[in-house]
Design an enzyme around this catalytic site. Structure first.
Site, PDB file in Angstrom:
ATOM      1  N   TYR A   1       3.240   9.721  -0.266  1.00 29.30           N
ATOM      2  CA  TYR A   1       4.371   9.070   0.392  1.00 29.30           C
ATOM      3  C   TYR A   1       5.688   9.272  -0.354  1.00 29.30           C
ATOM      4  O   TYR A   1       6.761   8.992   0.188  1.00 29.30           O
ATOM      5  CB  TYR A   1       4.115   7.571   0.547  1.00 29.30           C
ATOM      6  CG  TYR A   1       2.840   7.194   1.248  1.00 29.30           C
ATOM      7  CD1 TYR A   1       2.068   8.136   1.937  1.00 29.30           C
ATOM      8  CD2 TYR A   1       2.372   5.884   1.214  1.00 29.30           C
ATOM      9  CE1 TYR A   1       0.886   7.782   2.574  1.00 29.30           C
ATOM     10  CE2 TYR A   1       1.193   5.521   1.853  1.00 29.30           C
ATOM     11  CZ  TYR A   1       0.453   6.475   2.515  1.00 29.30           C
ATOM     12  OH  TYR A   1      -0.722   6.115   3.130  1.00 29.30           O
TER      13      TYR A   1
ATOM     14  N   ASP B   1       0.840  -1.202   0.000  1.00 30.50           N
ATOM     15  CA  ASP B   1       0.000   0.000   0.000  1.00 30.50           C
ATOM     16  C   ASP B   1       0.873   1.249   0.000  1.00 30.50           C
ATOM     17  O   ASP B   1       1.636   1.490   0.935  1.00 30.50           O
ATOM     18  CB  ASP B   1      -0.894   0.000   1.243  1.00 30.50           C
ATOM     19  CG  ASP B   1      -1.803   1.219   1.304  1.00 30.50           C
ATOM     20  OD1 ASP B   1      -2.965   1.102   0.880  1.00 30.50           O
ATOM     21  OD2 ASP B   1      -1.350   2.287   1.773  1.00 30.50           O
TER      22      ASP B   1
ATOM     23  N   HIS C   1      -7.653   9.681  -1.255  1.00 30.21           N
ATOM     24  CA  HIS C   1      -6.915   9.649   0.007  1.00 30.21           C
ATOM     25  C   HIS C   1      -7.711  10.248   1.171  1.00 30.21           C
ATOM     26  O   HIS C   1      -7.722   9.709   2.277  1.00 30.21           O
ATOM     27  CB  HIS C   1      -5.585  10.376  -0.156  1.00 30.21           C
ATOM     28  CG  HIS C   1      -4.510   9.874   0.750  1.00 30.21           C
ATOM     29  ND1 HIS C   1      -3.186   9.847   0.408  1.00 30.21           N
ATOM     30  CD2 HIS C   1      -4.561   9.362   1.998  1.00 30.21           C
ATOM     31  CE1 HIS C   1      -2.474   9.349   1.392  1.00 30.21           C
ATOM     32  NE2 HIS C   1      -3.280   9.051   2.379  1.00 30.21           N
TER      33      HIS C   1
ATOM     34  N   LYS D   1      -2.905   5.944  -3.991  1.00 26.08           N
ATOM     35  CA  LYS D   1      -3.968   6.879  -3.624  1.00 26.08           C
ATOM     36  C   LYS D   1      -3.763   8.224  -4.307  1.00 26.08           C
ATOM     37  O   LYS D   1      -2.631   8.670  -4.522  1.00 26.08           O
ATOM     38  CB  LYS D   1      -3.993   7.086  -2.106  1.00 26.08           C
ATOM     39  CG  LYS D   1      -4.026   5.812  -1.298  1.00 26.08           C
ATOM     40  CD  LYS D   1      -3.976   6.089   0.187  1.00 26.08           C
ATOM     41  CE  LYS D   1      -3.676   4.823   0.959  1.00 26.08           C
ATOM     42  NZ  LYS D   1      -2.250   4.428   0.845  1.00 26.08           N
TER      43      LYS D   1
END
Length: 276
Positions: free
Chosen positions: A54, A49, A112, A79
């Site tokens: 990120y 994930d 998200h 996301k």
């Protein structure tokens, strides 16, 4: 309930998704994320994930390609970030995520956070991506019940997954019940509450009973509630330890004891308070 790390749940569109996976939030890009993902795959993880936020999609893609496991045997989630919402922008940003991942599809694409204005327009773009075959399943993250009701009021595709903060201090019982009634699978981020609950006496007592660690008990509690879980670690011993949860289950009394720890504490923001 799952008894092997490779066990999957069937999403509402028939797609199989592993119950257990690796989260890579705050895992540094480059060598760190590549190494942690490769280690996880070596130890049997088949779900990874990530997210645009990120900043490590590229490393995830490299690790998946270098793993020696077929792409179709690894379930990859990413996301859409908040500031990229809107119909046209969503389509553009999805293509950008695919490029960073080095993939021609993703298994699960999530909004998200709901925000306040554009998530329904964004969902229409998600539906197009799904219908065009670029995504095997679409879902949301951090959606409260009223957000889901709004989406469901005029959507063509029911979200397959809602990924939310979920741990013993925030067990999301009402949201779990709602999602189950709509065929939406709940997935836990921050399942270990960033380590803040690992010394809780109730959890440590149950862990001693089973010869397990507190972290393993909490992750098993997720699974026994029918919740997908994606703990994060960059350390091989923790990656292995987190996955060693398929040889025991919790009793009804133990589940109730952990449930009773709920007090609404969050380590992240309330979705209703995050505006953009």
């Amino acid at each position: 309930m799952p008894t092997h790390i490779g066990d999957c749940t069937t999403l509402n569109n028939g797609v199989l998704m592993p119950w257990f996976g690796l989260g890579v939030y705050k895992t540094p890009p480059g060598e760190v994320v590549e190494t942690s993902v490769r280690m996880a795959i070596e130890h049997g993880y088949r779900s990874i994930d990530t997210a645009k936020l990120y900043d490590n999609e590229e490393g995830v893609g490299i690790a998946v390609r270098d793993s020696g496991v077929k792409r179709e045997d690894i379930f990859v989630t990413t996301k859409l970030w908040n500031t990229d919402q809107g119909y046209d922008q969503t389509l553009q940003e999805f293509d950008a995520s695919l490029k960073r991942l080095g993939m021609d599809y993703v298994d699960l694409y999530l909004i998200h956070w709901p925000g306040t204005r554009l998530y329904k327009e964004t969902w229409k773009a998600f539906e197009k991506l799904y219908k065009d075959g670029h995504v095997r399943a679409i879902g949301v993250s951090n959606f409260n019940i009223h957000h889901l009701e709004d989406i469901l009021s005029d959507s063509e595709v029911v979200p397959a997954v809602n990924q939310v903060e979920l741990h013993p201090r925030l067990n999301q019982a009402e949201l779990r019940e709602f999602c189950e009634s709509k065929g939406i699978r709940l997935e836990a981020w921050s399942p270990l509450m960033r380590g803040q609950i690992l010394d809780d006496p109730t959890i440590t007592r149950i862990a001693e009973t089973h010869g397990k660690t507190p972290a393993q008990v909490i992750l098993r509690w997720d699974l026994d509630h029918g919740v997908i879980t994606i703990p994060k670690s960059v350390h091989e011993n923790r990656i292995k330890e987190n996955a060693d949860i398929f040889d025991f289950t919790l009793t009804v009394e133990e589940m109730a004891a952990i449930d009773s720890l709920n007090n609404g504490t969050r380590v992240g923001p309330d979705p209703d308070d995050l505006k953009f």
